[in-house]
Design a protein around this motif. Structure first.
Motif, PDB file in Angstrom:
ATOM      1  N   TYR B 232       0.610  -1.216  -0.276  1.00  0.00           N
ATOM      2  CA  TYR B 232       0.099   0.242   0.174  1.00  0.00           C
ATOM      3  C   TYR B 232       0.990   1.086   0.122  1.00  0.00           C
ATOM      4  N   TRP B 233       0.364   1.946  -0.444  1.00  0.00           N
ATOM      5  CA  TRP B 233       1.254   3.335  -1.242  1.00  0.00           C
ATOM      6  C   TRP B 233       1.951   4.023   0.583  1.00  0.00           C
ATOM      7  N   ASN B 234       0.314   3.874   1.269  1.00  0.00           N
ATOM      8  CA  ASN B 234       0.875   4.803   2.392  1.00  0.00           C
ATOM      9  C   ASN B 234       1.166   3.830   3.361  1.00  0.00           C
ATOM     10  N   ARG B 235       1.677   3.259   3.597  1.00  0.00           N
ATOM     11  CA  ARG B 235       1.909   2.198   4.518  1.00  0.00           C
ATOM     12  C   ARG B 235       1.654   2.795   5.998  1.00  0.00           C
ATOM     13  N   GLU B 236       3.042   3.490   6.292  1.00  0.00           N
ATOM     14  CA  GLU B 236       2.917   3.850   7.428  1.00  0.00           C
ATOM     15  C   GLU B 236       1.482   4.414   8.439  1.00  0.00           C
ATOM     16  N   ALA B 237       0.812   4.571   7.232  1.00  0.00           N
ATOM     17  CA  ALA B 237      -1.333   4.934   8.449  1.00  0.00           C
ATOM     18  C   ALA B 237      -1.728   4.257   8.881  1.00  0.00           C
ATOM     19  N   VAL B 238      -1.124   2.300   8.684  1.00  0.00           N
ATOM     20  CA  VAL B 238      -1.911   2.046   9.016  1.00  0.00           C
ATOM     21  C   VAL B 238      -0.838   1.067   9.855  1.00  0.00           C
ATOM     22  N   LYS B 239      -1.940   1.849  11.215  1.00  0.00           N
ATOM     23  CA  LYS B 239      -1.250   1.479  12.465  1.00  0.00           C
ATOM     24  C   LYS B 239      -1.040   0.074  12.912  1.00  0.00           C
ATOM     25  N   LEU B 240      -2.535  -0.796  13.053  1.00  0.00           N
ATOM     26  CA  LEU B 240      -1.934  -1.979  13.095  1.00  0.00           C
ATOM     27  C   LEU B 240      -1.976  -3.549  12.879  1.00  0.00           C
ATOM     28  N   ASP B 241      -1.654  -4.176  13.739  1.00  0.00           N
ATOM     29  CA  ASP B 241      -1.337  -5.141  13.268  1.00  0.00           C
ATOM     30  C   ASP B 241      -1.891  -6.018  12.392  1.00  0.00           C
ATOM     31  N   ARG B 242      -2.950  -6.366  12.748  1.00  0.00           N
ATOM     32  CA  ARG B 242      -4.475  -7.448  12.409  1.00  0.00           C
ATOM     33  C   ARG B 242      -5.531  -6.811  12.511  1.00  0.00           C
ATOM     34  N   VAL B 243      -6.706  -6.977  12.101  1.00  0.00           N
ATOM     35  CA  VAL B 243      -7.886  -6.881  12.586  1.00  0.00           C
ATOM     36  C   VAL B 243      -8.704  -8.099  11.554  1.00  0.00           C
ATOM     37  N   ILE B 244      -9.490  -8.617  13.503  1.00  0.00           N
ATOM     38  CA  ILE B 244     -10.171  -9.564  13.462  1.00  0.00           C
ATOM     39  C   ILE B 244     -11.917  -9.658  13.706  1.00  0.00           C
ATOM     40  N   SER B 245     -12.446 -10.158  12.103  1.00  0.00           N
ATOM     41  CA  SER B 245     -13.836  -8.831  11.863  1.00  0.00           C
ATOM     42  C   SER B 245     -14.795 -10.571  12.547  1.00  0.00           C
ATOM     43  N   PRO B 246     -15.011 -11.352  13.246  1.00  0.00           N
ATOM     44  CA  PRO B 246     -16.031 -12.221  13.429  1.00  0.00           C
ATOM     45  C   PRO B 246     -17.860 -12.179  12.758  1.00  0.00           C
ATOM     46  N   ILE B 247     -17.936 -13.116  12.412  1.00  0.00           N
ATOM     47  CA  ILE B 247     -19.492 -12.352  11.674  1.00  0.00           C
ATOM     48  C   ILE B 247     -20.237 -12.517  13.569  1.00  0.00           C
ATOM     49  N   ILE B 248     -20.727 -12.066  13.874  1.00  0.00           N
ATOM     50  CA  ILE B 248     -22.053 -11.773  14.651  1.00  0.00           C
ATOM     51  C   ILE B 248     -23.586 -11.331  14.259  1.00  0.00           C
ATOM     52  N   SER B 249     -24.394 -11.435  14.060  1.00  0.00           N
ATOM     53  CA  SER B 249     -25.761 -11.227  13.849  1.00  0.00           C
ATOM     54  C   SER B 249     -26.312 -10.983  14.537  1.00  0.00           C
ATOM     55  N   ASP B 250     -26.088 -11.736  15.835  1.00  0.00           N
ATOM     56  CA  ASP B 250     -27.241 -11.399  16.791  1.00  0.00           C
ATOM     57  C   ASP B 250     -26.661  -9.834  17.853  1.00  0.00           C
ATOM     58  N   TYR B 251     -27.729  -9.271  17.776  1.00  0.00           N
ATOM     59  CA  TYR B 251     -26.805  -7.829  18.399  1.00  0.00           C
ATOM     60  C   TYR B 251     -26.310  -7.896  20.034  1.00  0.00           C
ATOM     61  N   ALA B 252     -27.260  -8.369  20.229  1.00  0.00           N
ATOM     62  CA  ALA B 252     -27.328  -8.608  21.925  1.00  0.00           C
ATOM     63  C   ALA B 252     -25.992  -9.797  22.293  1.00  0.00           C
ATOM     64  N   THR B 253     -26.063 -10.740  21.553  1.00  0.00           N
ATOM     65  CA  THR B 253     -24.232 -10.707  21.715  1.00  0.00           C
ATOM     66  C   THR B 253     -23.382  -9.984  21.150  1.00  0.00           C
ATOM     67  N   GLN B 254     -23.288  -8.983  20.304  1.00  0.00           N
ATOM     68  CA  GLN B 254     -22.100  -8.826  20.049  1.00  0.00           C
ATOM     69  C   GLN B 254     -21.513  -7.442  21.244  1.00  0.00           C
ATOM     70  N   VAL B 255     -22.802  -7.174  21.843  1.00  0.00           N
ATOM     71  CA  VAL B 255     -23.239  -6.341  23.246  1.00  0.00           C
ATOM     72  C   VAL B 255     -22.309  -7.360  24.713  1.00  0.00           C
ATOM     73  N   ASN B 256     -23.086  -8.860  24.478  1.00  0.00           N
ATOM     74  CA  ASN B 256     -22.153  -9.407  25.467  1.00  0.00           C
ATOM     75  C   ASN B 256     -20.611 -10.010  24.878  1.00  0.00           C
ATOM     76  N   MET B 257     -20.506  -9.638  23.617  1.00  0.00           N
ATOM     77  CA  MET B 257     -18.957 -10.053  23.779  1.00  0.00           C
ATOM     78  C   MET B 257     -17.829  -9.089  23.767  1.00  0.00           C
ATOM     79  N   PHE B 258     -18.507  -7.710  23.907  1.00  0.00           N
ATOM     80  CA  PHE B 258     -17.949  -6.209  23.655  1.00  0.00           C
ATOM     81  C   PHE B 258     -17.609  -6.263  25.740  1.00  0.00           C
ATOM     82  N   GLU B 259     -18.601  -6.732  26.269  1.00  0.00           N
ATOM     83  CA  GLU B 259     -18.636  -6.800  27.961  1.00  0.00           C
ATOM     84  C   GLU B 259     -17.462  -7.629  28.159  1.00  0.00           C
TER      85      GLU B 259
END
Lengths: 312, 542
Positions: B232-259
């Motif tokens: 990527y041309w602006n590699r230094e602007a990308v700060k994180l090492d990794r992004v994990i994006s689980p698929i959670i369709s239930d919003y209440a479950t998302q809130v519980n996982m945030f907790e």
């Protein structure tokens, strides 16, 4: 026997054909079109989409096209998940649903049957009442309440189990209990009443009179006879449980097949609706056939007999 | 018997252990020093291919993997593949973009030809893109090509050389930069698309990237994983090492996982939003959605009277609805343009507050009603049918409006819920008397809202007709001077608010809970609604 099985397979194929045809008609009768969701798409864009997916053709042509593809084992591309075929979706999602289903069946059946027998043997005593209270709760409280409850208390509050997802055995415990609780409850009730019925039979009195030990009576005479009606229900029950349940899979973020049954209809994703229904139909028919065959082995009174009365 | 029981138990345990063995691999222990952001998606992304992605989730993943000429980030349009500002011809019709030196993830250079191919592919009827209208509305020849009457050669997109892209527009579009920051305008590589056909972008192996992130894992319905795209041309602007994006369709479950710390961010719906708000853990962001009430004078004659229409606008106690019923810090609306929309320097609303009428005034409403009734020569208003979408917050809105209209205007509103499928048909055909209309702009410019209400626009659902309004909006469409353009649209907004066929009710907000450890993560009012491209974390988490 083989003749019987062949005949059954023949009728099964007809059943499945009728199932697909009715599903095809019903899904096309649902108001709305696949791409006319909340987005206000310009007519030309919609037209191109419909043409691309062959939805601009007359229904009868679409029907024969679908049937032809199904015969070839091709369930087509999903309209929502545009780069995935329905075959892929089922192949990826089914194993998760099946695993959850099998675990729930094992959990629900073993505990349910054991409780049912115990309740019957302690008829009208404390254990009976406790079992029946558990059973009533299990039957009347919906899955999603039990699931949400387990998730909140054991997952969030005490953090004994992961909240959701499916990344190892520990992750499967809460959904297994949530899904299995209803099986447990219904099986306990059925087993109890069927055992009570067996307990009143003459052959049990005879066995007792012969002086057989209690374990032998329970193991060889009571359970073997009282479990018969349970086996009848196992076919449809397994088909339903193994092909996935929307609610539990949704709550615990399990990548199973259950959501596709519901979402396919919500999104009017025709290939997904047809594919999942077909899959479920075949599964159900096959399991029922299996149960019928097994039944003949377990219960010698039932033999498959043709019209002339000869044993096959 | 006991031996049997023992055997049975053993078998049972073995089965369970066996199953434990076949479950999918666990995510593994995260290395200590890694900054890993965990952010859920509400569903499996339907299509990552830029031409076929037109939902929030696909577009969010698209903006990570692909980069167009410009990118919307933190309220600004920043440079992407384009270097510097475009050159615009005097008549505003020809835009020339200069591309920077950038590479695809496989090391090939990103060229203007990739853009030409991608944009023509977007307009191609064979592609059947649901986002085709994004290009056909603006680029010359794209509409004809899409309708089958033109050809791809006549589409006004041309790679002059590897580094220069020339685009010819249908009409002067000063906000064209905003338009092309949408994901569908990202470049794609012809050789890769041809190689994979239908399966292009179906999995990480079937695509190449030019955006800040690379997709390293896509387990359908389970999880996506991203790592920085080293090319990527602006590699230094990308700060994180990794992004994990689980698929959670239930919003209440998302809130519980945030907790439990399994997620760094969650959207808060319904009760959760109110509860988190009370605990001071919620953050609210304008989400671009506005709720209006459409008044149809053709099916309900009293609406032909201006005083009656204004009486309806003043009879709605917006504050009370928001504080007592809705319970989220939404903004009572006394204007049409959503507060998330950009103006000259700041937001349009910062520059033109637009309080065109009081948010509630029952006395004035009664007065106007009486005046209107007198002008019409009737004693009271006939029953009114109020339609609303069945689902979400609309039903409680409808009941609240019913109560307001009954109390202040003494008119009985009959509530009719309608399905999403029916809604467009009903409003386009004008088969309603009043309709609660949740709506959001298509792009980040007041024009998106304003052009809807021009005489004869197919989406002008109240059949608003006002020559002065049309003149102002059309004039605004044709000039480059942003300040003048915004002023014209503010004047037009004042006109349409004076006529009041569209009654604004509120501008919505969405609530989120975001971990304190994460910075530079923005919910936006646009599609995609979350921007984590350049997010950072204060410290790595185990």
């Amino acid at each position: 026997m083989y003749k019987y099985i062949l005949k059954r397979i023949g009728t099964s194929i007809i059943t499945i054909w009728v199932l697909i045809t009715i599903t095809f008609l019903l899904m096309n009768a649902i108001p709305g079109e696949p791409f006319s969701d909340q987005r206000k798409l310009p007519p030309q864009v919609l037209e191109n989409l419909n043409e691309y997916y062959g939805l601009d053709k007359p229904l009868i042509i679409q029907y024969f096209k679908h049937m032809g593809n199904i015969l070839k084992g091709d369930l087509g591309y999903s309209l929502t998940y545009k780069t995935r075929t329905v075959n892929d979706i089922i192949a990826q999602a089914f194993p998760y649903s099946a695993q959850l289903g099998i675990q729930s069946l094992i959990f629900g059946l073993t505990l349910g049957l054991a409780l049912g027998i115990l309740a019957a043997l302690h008829h009208n005593r404390a254990l009976d009442y406790i079992t029946m209270i558990i059973a009533v709760i299990g039957v009347s409280v919906p899955n999603f309440i039990i699931g949400g409850f387990l998730q909140y208390f054991l997952g969030v509050k005490y953090q004994l189990f992961p909240v959701a997802q499916w990344k190892g055995f520990i992750y499967t415990i809460l959904p297994t209990i949530a899904l299995g609780s209803r099986i447990l409850a219904t099986q306990a009730r059925m087993m109890r009443s069927s055992t009570l019925e067996v307990l009143n039979q003459d052959y049990i009195k005879a066995a007792k009179a012969k002086g057989l030990s209690k374990t032998v009576i329970i193991g060889n005479h009571i359970i073997r006879n009282s479990i018969l009606p349970i086996i009848t229900t196992l076919g449809p029950l397994s088909a339903t449980i193994l092909t996935g349940t929307f609610v539990i899979e949704n709550i615990f973020a399990i990548p199973g097949l259950g959501r596709y049954f519901v979402q396919g209809i919500q999104d009017l994703d025709y290939p997904v609706i047809l594919g999942t229904t077909l899959f479920y139909g075949v599964f159900l028919v096959v399991l029922n056939l299996l149960v019928d065959i097994i039944y003949g082995f377990i219960d010698p009174r039932i033999k498959i007999v043709d019209l002339a009365g000869d044993r096959l | 018997m006991y031996r049997k029981l023992l055997t049975f138990t053993m078998i049972f345990i073995m089965i369970i252990v066996l199953f434990a063995g076949c479950t999918s691999e666990s995510g593994g222990q995260l290395e200590e020093a890694e900054k890993v952001l965990k952010i859920a998606q509400g569903s499996e992304p339907p299509a990552v291919d830029p031409a076929r992605a037109n939902d929030n989730i696909s577009l969010q993943i698209g903006q990570a993997l692909f980069e167009g000429l410009y990118r919307y980030h933190n309220g600004e349009f920043i440079e992407g593949m384009a270097e510097g500002e475009p050159e615009i011809s005097e008549d505003g019709l020809v835009w020339t973009f200069h591309l920077r030196d950038a590479k695809w993830s496989d090391g090939e250079p990103v060229t203007a030809h990739d853009f030409e191919y991608a944009w023509k592919r977007l307009a191609d009827p064979e592609t059947a893109s649901g986002s085709a209208y994004k290009i056909t509305d603006f680029v010359k020849g794209a509409m004809e090509f899409n309708q089958g009457s033109g050809s791809s050669e006549d589409v006004g997109v041309r790679a002059v050389n590897d580094k220069t892209l020339e685009v010819t527009l249908v009409s002067s579009t000063p906000y064209f930069k905003e338009i092309i920051s949408f994901g569908a305008f990202s470049p794609v590589r012809e050789d890769i698309v041809k190689e994979y056909g239908e399966a292009f972008a179906a999995n990480p192996e079937n695509m190449v990237y030019n955006g800040p992130w690379a997709l390293t894992k896509w387990e359908h319905d389970v999880e996506l994983e991203f790592e920085p795209n080293e090319n990527y041309w602006n590699r230094e602007a990308v700060k994180l090492d990794r992004v994990i994006s689980p698929i959670i369709s239930d919003y209440a479950t998302q809130v519980n996982m945030f907790e439990t710390g399994d997620l760094h961010m969650t959207i808060l719906m319904g009760e959760f939003a109110a509860q988190y708000d009370e605990e001071g853990k919620a953050e609210f962001f304008e989400d671009g959605l506005s709720i209006n009430l459409l008044l149809n004078r053709e099916t309900y004659e009293p609406f032909a009277n201006e005083n009656i229409r204004k009486a309806f606008a003043l009879a709605i106690d917006r504050e009370s609805f928001i504080t007592n019923i809705y319970k989220l810090p939404a903004i009572p609306a006394t204007n049409l343009i959503n507060p998330a929309i950009k103006g000259v320097e700041k937001t349009f609303r910062d520059e033109f507050p637009g309080d065109y009428f009081p948010a509630f005034d029952s006395e004035k409403a009664k007065e106007l009603l009486q005046k209107g009734l007198d002008e019409l020569g009737i004693d009271s208003l006939p029953d009114l049918e109020l339609m609303f979408l069945d689902g979400g917050a609309s039903p409680i809105f409808a009941e609240f409006l019913q109560e307001n209209f009954r109390k202040t205007l003494e008119v009985e509103a009959v509530l009719t819920p309608i399905s999403l499928e029916k809604r467009i048909e009903i409003s386009m055909n004008g088969d309603y008397q009043t309709l609660i209309n949740p709506t959001g702009p298509d792009f980040n410019d007041p024009m998106s809202t304003m052009e809807t209400w021009i005489t004869g626009n197919p989406y002008n659902e109240v059949k608003y007709e006002n020559e002065d309004y049309d003149t102002l909006v059309k004039e605004a469409k044709g000039i480059d001077d942003t300040k003048k353009r915004m002023e014209l649209m503010a004047q037009a907004e004042e006109l349409i608010m004076e006529d009041m066929y569209v009654v604004p009710i509120m501008h919505n907000v969405s609530g989120y809970a975001i971990s304190d450890n994460v910075s530079n993560l923005y919910p936006t009012a646009w599609c995609p609604d979350i921007d984590w491209m350049f997010a950072d974390m204060e410290e790595a988490e185990q």
